[in-house]
Design a protein around this motif. Structure first.
Motif, PDB file in Angstrom:
ATOM      1  N   ALA A   1      -4.605  11.856  -5.770  1.00 20.52           N
ATOM      2  CA  ALA A   1      -3.394  12.180  -5.013  1.00 20.52           C
ATOM      3  C   ALA A   1      -3.697  12.189  -3.517  1.00 20.52           C
ATOM      4  O   ALA A   1      -2.891  11.705  -2.713  1.00 20.52           O
ATOM      5  CB  ALA A   1      -2.838  13.522  -5.452  1.00 20.52           C
TER       6      ALA A   1
ATOM      7  N   LEU B   1       0.826  -1.216   0.000  1.00 20.38           N
ATOM      8  CA  LEU B   1       0.000   0.000   0.000  1.00 20.38           C
ATOM      9  C   LEU B   1       0.855   1.260   0.000  1.00 20.38           C
ATOM     10  O   LEU B   1       0.591   2.208  -0.730  1.00 20.38           O
ATOM     11  CB  LEU B   1      -0.933   0.002   1.206  1.00 20.38           C
ATOM     12  CG  LEU B   1      -2.269  -0.689   0.977  1.00 20.38           C
ATOM     13  CD1 LEU B   1      -3.110  -0.604   2.233  1.00 20.38           C
ATOM     14  CD2 LEU B   1      -3.014  -0.066  -0.183  1.00 20.38           C
ATOM     15  N   LEU B   2       1.914   1.246   0.824  1.00 18.36           N
ATOM     16  CA  LEU B   2       2.812   2.399   0.881  1.00 18.36           C
ATOM     17  C   LEU B   2       3.436   2.630  -0.491  1.00 18.36           C
ATOM     18  O   LEU B   2       3.503   3.752  -0.998  1.00 18.36           O
ATOM     19  CB  LEU B   2       3.900   2.152   1.924  1.00 18.36           C
ATOM     20  CG  LEU B   2       4.886   3.286   2.124  1.00 18.36           C
ATOM     21  CD1 LEU B   2       4.171   4.486   2.704  1.00 18.36           C
ATOM     22  CD2 LEU B   2       6.017   2.871   3.049  1.00 18.36           C
TER      23      LEU B   2
ATOM     24  N   LEU C   1       1.817   6.311  -6.953  1.00 23.10           N
ATOM     25  CA  LEU C   1       0.726   7.122  -7.489  1.00 23.10           C
ATOM     26  C   LEU C   1       1.064   8.608  -7.409  1.00 23.10           C
ATOM     27  O   LEU C   1       0.873   9.357  -8.377  1.00 23.10           O
ATOM     28  CB  LEU C   1      -0.536   6.877  -6.674  1.00 23.10           C
ATOM     29  CG  LEU C   1      -1.576   5.962  -7.258  1.00 23.10           C
ATOM     30  CD1 LEU C   1      -2.763   5.901  -6.329  1.00 23.10           C
ATOM     31  CD2 LEU C   1      -2.013   6.463  -8.610  1.00 23.10           C
ATOM     32  N   LEU C   2       1.574   9.016  -6.234  1.00 20.65           N
ATOM     33  CA  LEU C   2       1.891  10.435  -6.047  1.00 20.65           C
ATOM     34  C   LEU C   2       2.950  10.880  -7.047  1.00 20.65           C
ATOM     35  O   LEU C   2       2.804  11.927  -7.701  1.00 20.65           O
ATOM     36  CB  LEU C   2       2.422  10.669  -4.631  1.00 20.65           C
ATOM     37  CG  LEU C   2       1.387  10.835  -3.544  1.00 20.65           C
ATOM     38  CD1 LEU C   2       2.058  11.025  -2.203  1.00 20.65           C
ATOM     39  CD2 LEU C   2       0.498  12.034  -3.852  1.00 20.65           C
TER      40      LEU C   2
ATOM     41  N   GLY D   1       0.944   3.992  -2.889  1.00 16.07           N
ATOM     42  CA  GLY D   1       0.692   5.389  -2.559  1.00 16.07           C
ATOM     43  C   GLY D   1       1.764   6.296  -3.133  1.00 16.07           C
ATOM     44  O   GLY D   1       1.458   7.258  -3.838  1.00 16.07           O
ATOM     45  N   PHE D   2       3.019   5.961  -2.872  1.00 13.99           N
ATOM     46  CA  PHE D   2       4.107   6.807  -3.351  1.00 13.99           C
ATOM     47  C   PHE D   2       4.208   6.793  -4.870  1.00 13.99           C
ATOM     48  O   PHE D   2       4.425   7.823  -5.507  1.00 13.99           O
ATOM     49  CB  PHE D   2       5.434   6.376  -2.727  1.00 13.99           C
ATOM     50  CG  PHE D   2       5.672   7.015  -1.403  1.00 13.99           C
ATOM     51  CD1 PHE D   2       5.700   8.396  -1.291  1.00 13.99           C
ATOM     52  CD2 PHE D   2       5.844   6.260  -0.263  1.00 13.99           C
ATOM     53  CE1 PHE D   2       5.892   9.000  -0.070  1.00 13.99           C
ATOM     54  CE2 PHE D   2       6.029   6.856   0.962  1.00 13.99           C
ATOM     55  CZ  PHE D   2       6.049   8.229   1.057  1.00 13.99           C
TER      56      PHE D   2
ATOM     57  N   GLU E   1       0.218   3.894   6.242  1.00 16.77           N
ATOM     58  CA  GLU E   1       1.282   2.888   6.192  1.00 16.77           C
ATOM     59  C   GLU E   1       2.532   3.353   6.926  1.00 16.77           C
ATOM     60  O   GLU E   1       3.202   2.578   7.593  1.00 16.77           O
ATOM     61  CB  GLU E   1       1.629   2.562   4.728  1.00 16.77           C
ATOM     62  CG  GLU E   1       0.535   1.811   4.018  1.00 16.77           C
ATOM     63  CD  GLU E   1       0.305   0.432   4.606  1.00 16.77           C
ATOM     64  OE1 GLU E   1       1.213  -0.407   4.532  1.00 16.77           O
ATOM     65  OE2 GLU E   1      -0.777   0.212   5.179  1.00 16.77           O
TER      66      GLU E   1
ATOM     67  N   ILE F   1      -6.039  10.457  -1.957  1.00 20.12           N
ATOM     68  CA  ILE F   1      -6.196   9.072  -1.502  1.00 20.12           C
ATOM     69  C   ILE F   1      -4.823   8.422  -1.347  1.00 20.12           C
ATOM     70  O   ILE F   1      -4.540   7.747  -0.354  1.00 20.12           O
ATOM     71  CB  ILE F   1      -7.067   8.265  -2.486  1.00 20.12           C
ATOM     72  CG1 ILE F   1      -8.475   8.825  -2.512  1.00 20.12           C
ATOM     73  CG2 ILE F   1      -7.096   6.802  -2.100  1.00 20.12           C
ATOM     74  CD1 ILE F   1      -9.379   8.170  -3.523  1.00 20.12           C
ATOM     75  N   ALA F   2      -3.943   8.657  -2.341  1.00 22.31           N
ATOM     76  CA  ALA F   2      -2.602   8.081  -2.285  1.00 22.31           C
ATOM     77  C   ALA F   2      -1.867   8.570  -1.040  1.00 22.31           C
ATOM     78  O   ALA F   2      -1.240   7.806  -0.313  1.00 22.31           O
ATOM     79  CB  ALA F   2      -1.819   8.444  -3.537  1.00 22.31           C
ATOM     80  N   MET F   3      -1.997   9.874  -0.788  1.00 15.86           N
ATOM     81  CA  MET F   3      -1.370  10.490   0.381  1.00 15.86           C
ATOM     82  C   MET F   3      -1.900   9.850   1.662  1.00 15.86           C
ATOM     83  O   MET F   3      -1.148   9.509   2.574  1.00 15.86           O
ATOM     84  CB  MET F   3      -1.747  11.975   0.338  1.00 15.86           C
ATOM     85  CG  MET F   3      -0.956  12.885   1.204  1.00 15.86           C
ATOM     86  SD  MET F   3       0.712  13.043   0.612  1.00 15.86           S
ATOM     87  CE  MET F   3       1.543  13.062   2.169  1.00 15.86           C
TER      88      MET F   3
ATOM     89  N   LEU G   1      -3.327   6.872   2.086  1.00 17.55           N
ATOM     90  CA  LEU G   1      -2.839   5.499   2.249  1.00 17.55           C
ATOM     91  C   LEU G   1      -1.403   5.495   2.742  1.00 17.55           C
ATOM     92  O   LEU G   1      -1.039   4.745   3.654  1.00 17.55           O
ATOM     93  CB  LEU G   1      -2.914   4.746   0.911  1.00 17.55           C
ATOM     94  CG  LEU G   1      -4.292   4.403   0.382  1.00 17.55           C
ATOM     95  CD1 LEU G   1      -4.190   3.737  -0.973  1.00 17.55           C
ATOM     96  CD2 LEU G   1      -5.011   3.483   1.353  1.00 17.55           C
ATOM     97  N   SER G   2      -0.578   6.363   2.159  1.00 18.88           N
ATOM     98  CA  SER G   2       0.830   6.407   2.553  1.00 18.88           C
ATOM     99  C   SER G   2       0.973   6.796   4.017  1.00 18.88           C
ATOM    100  O   SER G   2       1.785   6.211   4.742  1.00 18.88           O
ATOM    101  CB  SER G   2       1.599   7.400   1.683  1.00 18.88           C
ATOM    102  OG  SER G   2       1.348   7.144   0.334  1.00 18.88           O
TER     103      SER G   2
END
Lengths: 281, 286
Positions: free
Chosen positions: B95, A255-256, A262-263, A259-260, B105, B97-99, B101-102
């Motif tokens: 972005a 997931l991490l 994607l960003l 996330g990164f 985590e 949502i991604a943020m 999730l990160s």
């Protein structure tokens, strides 16, 4: 070989779902964050039709696709009438509600899920292993062709116009709601098809298989590959789908990592991998 | 019994209100669905907990946590959302949502997946009125929420900054043309909203005596449903929707046998409101 077929089939099933999301998001510019719910609807419909009603795969699969499309229509209708952002939020809601229904209503197997979903068969011949992959491949190819046809059709053009400028589209006589809904229904049908294929592939489904993080994963795949292109959808689904298989230790940080990734992708390469490939040519 | 349930409902609703306010403020000003907001709520709870273990003081830890989260909120706005504003609205949303999730985590990697306890003893009296008892933590929740609501109301309706904020949320370009430094307004909006989210995280952590990495998951999506019900950019609407949901949840769990989890209720309520009143409870048309 069995492992390879399993991975390949999973990747193709994901690709079908991501192709559907591409029609909704890439062509019509509508965000769906509940794509996994429609995959779940397709999976449960096909599973119930083949286990409880005893239909063969060849009947339950198209019926499941139809059911997903109809539910997509019913749920899309209210949320598409209002502003863009509503669809994002209502689809999140749809994902949670659908999953809760699968988990709490005994008819859908509740916490036990549905097991014993049969593989497709003709007479004595059962499609398993590589033969099942072949069915998935055919559905994927049909999906690609259909997606291409839709993009080139009048409806595809209209959707694109709405995506670029809704007001202008309205002025030249395009009814935005009609085409947004069309894209949403078609995309939901793709998700339903991928869900039904998933159910018959796994033989067992439960509500956890179609939770909100899966919707986010589909979205990541689409953004990573390149929103708005067919090749992007497939590249994204294959790349992000295969990555955890190749990099086993990564699984815990998936997931991490998503996330990164994607960003970074959104920030520095909004066109996705597909646009990089085009640049190199 | 009924009044007791209502009191409990209002305290849950107050916490929803603290989280949702920031989201409504951000939506009002940038038209962004700031999902990472619930990530800030989680960070706020963790920072609050760590500082509390260091200083043993609720006041110091929550003030520092709010300040740090305000900085984090502004950083997210500056480095994640700002460069993406020229893209269609789904890009900043993804972005966010991604943020989010990160952040969850990262918290899991740093603090571990298990819930940590938040052992604060609140030195406030518990209140008993006609058989309704309100625990010290609830007294704290009510007073913090009341103070923040008053502060928010005063800021937006009585100060020149509030005027700038309203102007920017009406039309950013026009506001800038008439001399409003919209960058500063946007940054301050994020700072305030994030500080509110941080204190909400701390209060939830104390109330349930646990802080864990995925504590932001449900608030993240529930608060989106709440701002829709409230009218998207309306802060009073968001507060009213939050209080109503808090009460509806506790009353329905207490009295009605509903086979669905309480978290699905918010979304069902949202869909019903969209069907009946597409602009939300206090939203404007268009």
């Amino acid at each position: 070989m069995g492992y390879l077929y399993t991975v390949l089939t999973t990747l193709m099933i994901n690709s079908i779902a991501v192709l559907g999301l591409n029609i909704i998001l890439g062509y019509a510019g509508q965000i769906s964050l509940g794509h996994a719910a429609f995959m779940g609807i397709g999976a449960y419909a096909s599973a119930l039709l083949s286990t409880k009603a005893g239909f063969p795969f060849w009947f339950s699969f198209p019926l499941a696709v139809l059911i997903s499309a109809v539910i997509g229509f019913l749920l899309g209708l209210p949320s598409l009438r209002v502003r863009d952002d509503f669809l994002a939020i209502t689809t999140i809601g749809i994902n949670f509600i659908v999953q809760a229904i699968f988990l709490y209503v005994p008819f859908f197997g509740a916490a036990l899920g549905i097991g014993g979903i049969p593989k497709p068969r003709i007479g004595e011949f059962v499609f398993r292993g590589g033969y099942y992959s072949l069915i998935v491949l055919i559905v994927l190819l049909v999906g690609i062709i259909l997606s291409f046809k839709f993009y080139r059709s009048w409806a595809g053009l209209a959707s694109e116009t709405i995506r670029e400028d809704e007001l202008a589209a309205n002025v030249i006589g395009i009814n935005p709601v009609r085409f947004k809904l069309m894209a949403f229904v078609l995309g939901s049908a793709y998700a339903g098809a991928s869900g039904a294929l998933y159910a018959h592939f796994m033989g067992f489904i439960s509500s956890d298989d179609f939770s909100f993080p899966l919707s986010v994963t589909f979205l990541s795949m689409l953004v990573f590959g390149g929103v708005g292109t067919i090749k992007g959808s497939i590249i994204g689904a294959f790349f992000l789908g295969a990555l955890p298989e190749i990099l086993r230790p990564l699984a815990q940080y998936r997931l991490l990592f998503y996330g990164f990734l994607l960003l970074l992708m959104l920030r520095f390469c909004p066109g996705g991998l597909a646009s990089l490939i085009r640049l190199r040519k | 019994m009924l009044w007791q349930q209502i009191a409990n409902g209002i305290s849950i609703g107050s916490i929803y209100a603290l989280i949702t306010m920031g989201l409504a403020m951000v939506y009002g000003i940038l038209r962004i669905l700031h999902v990472a907001h619930a990530g800030i709520y989680t960070i706020g709870a963790y920072i609050g907990l760590y500082l509390f273990n260091l200083t043993e003081s609720f006041l110091i830890s929550s003030i520092f946590s709010m300040a740090l989260c305000a900085v984090i909120g502004v950083a997210i706005q500056r480095f994640v959302y700002y460069p993406l504003l020229r893209f269609p609205p789904f890009v900043p949303l993804i972005a966010g949502i991604a943020m989010f999730l990160s952040i969850g985590e990262i918290c899991r990697l740093i603090a571990g997946p298990y819930p940590l306890s938040f052992p604060v003893v609140i030195r406030l009296p518990s209140i008993n009125v006609a058989g309704v008892s309100i625990a010290p933590i609830q007294v704290l929740i009510f007073s913090v929420t009341a103070v923040i609501l008053l502060f928010q109301w005063f800021l937006t309706s009585k100060t020149s900054f509030g005027l700038m904020m309203r102007a920017t949320s009406q039309d950013m370009e026009m506001a800038e043309a008439s001399g409003v430094d919209s960058k500063k307004v946007v940054a301050l909006t994020f700072a305030l909203g994030s500080a509110f989210a941080a204190i909400a995280g701390i209060l939830v952590g104390i109330n349930y005596n646990q802080v864990y990495p995925s504590m932001g998951d449900m608030p993240a999506y529930k608060s989106l449903a709440l701002i829709v019900v409230g009218g998207l950019s309306s802060v009073p609407g968001a507060v009213i929707a939050s209080l109503l949901l808090g009460m509806a949840e506790t009353l329905l769990i207490g009295y009605a046998e509903i086979p669905l989890p309480r978290d699905a209720l918010a979304f069902i309520a949202m869909i019903v409101v969209i069907l009946l009143k597409p602009q939300g409870l206090l939203g404007r048309r268009g």
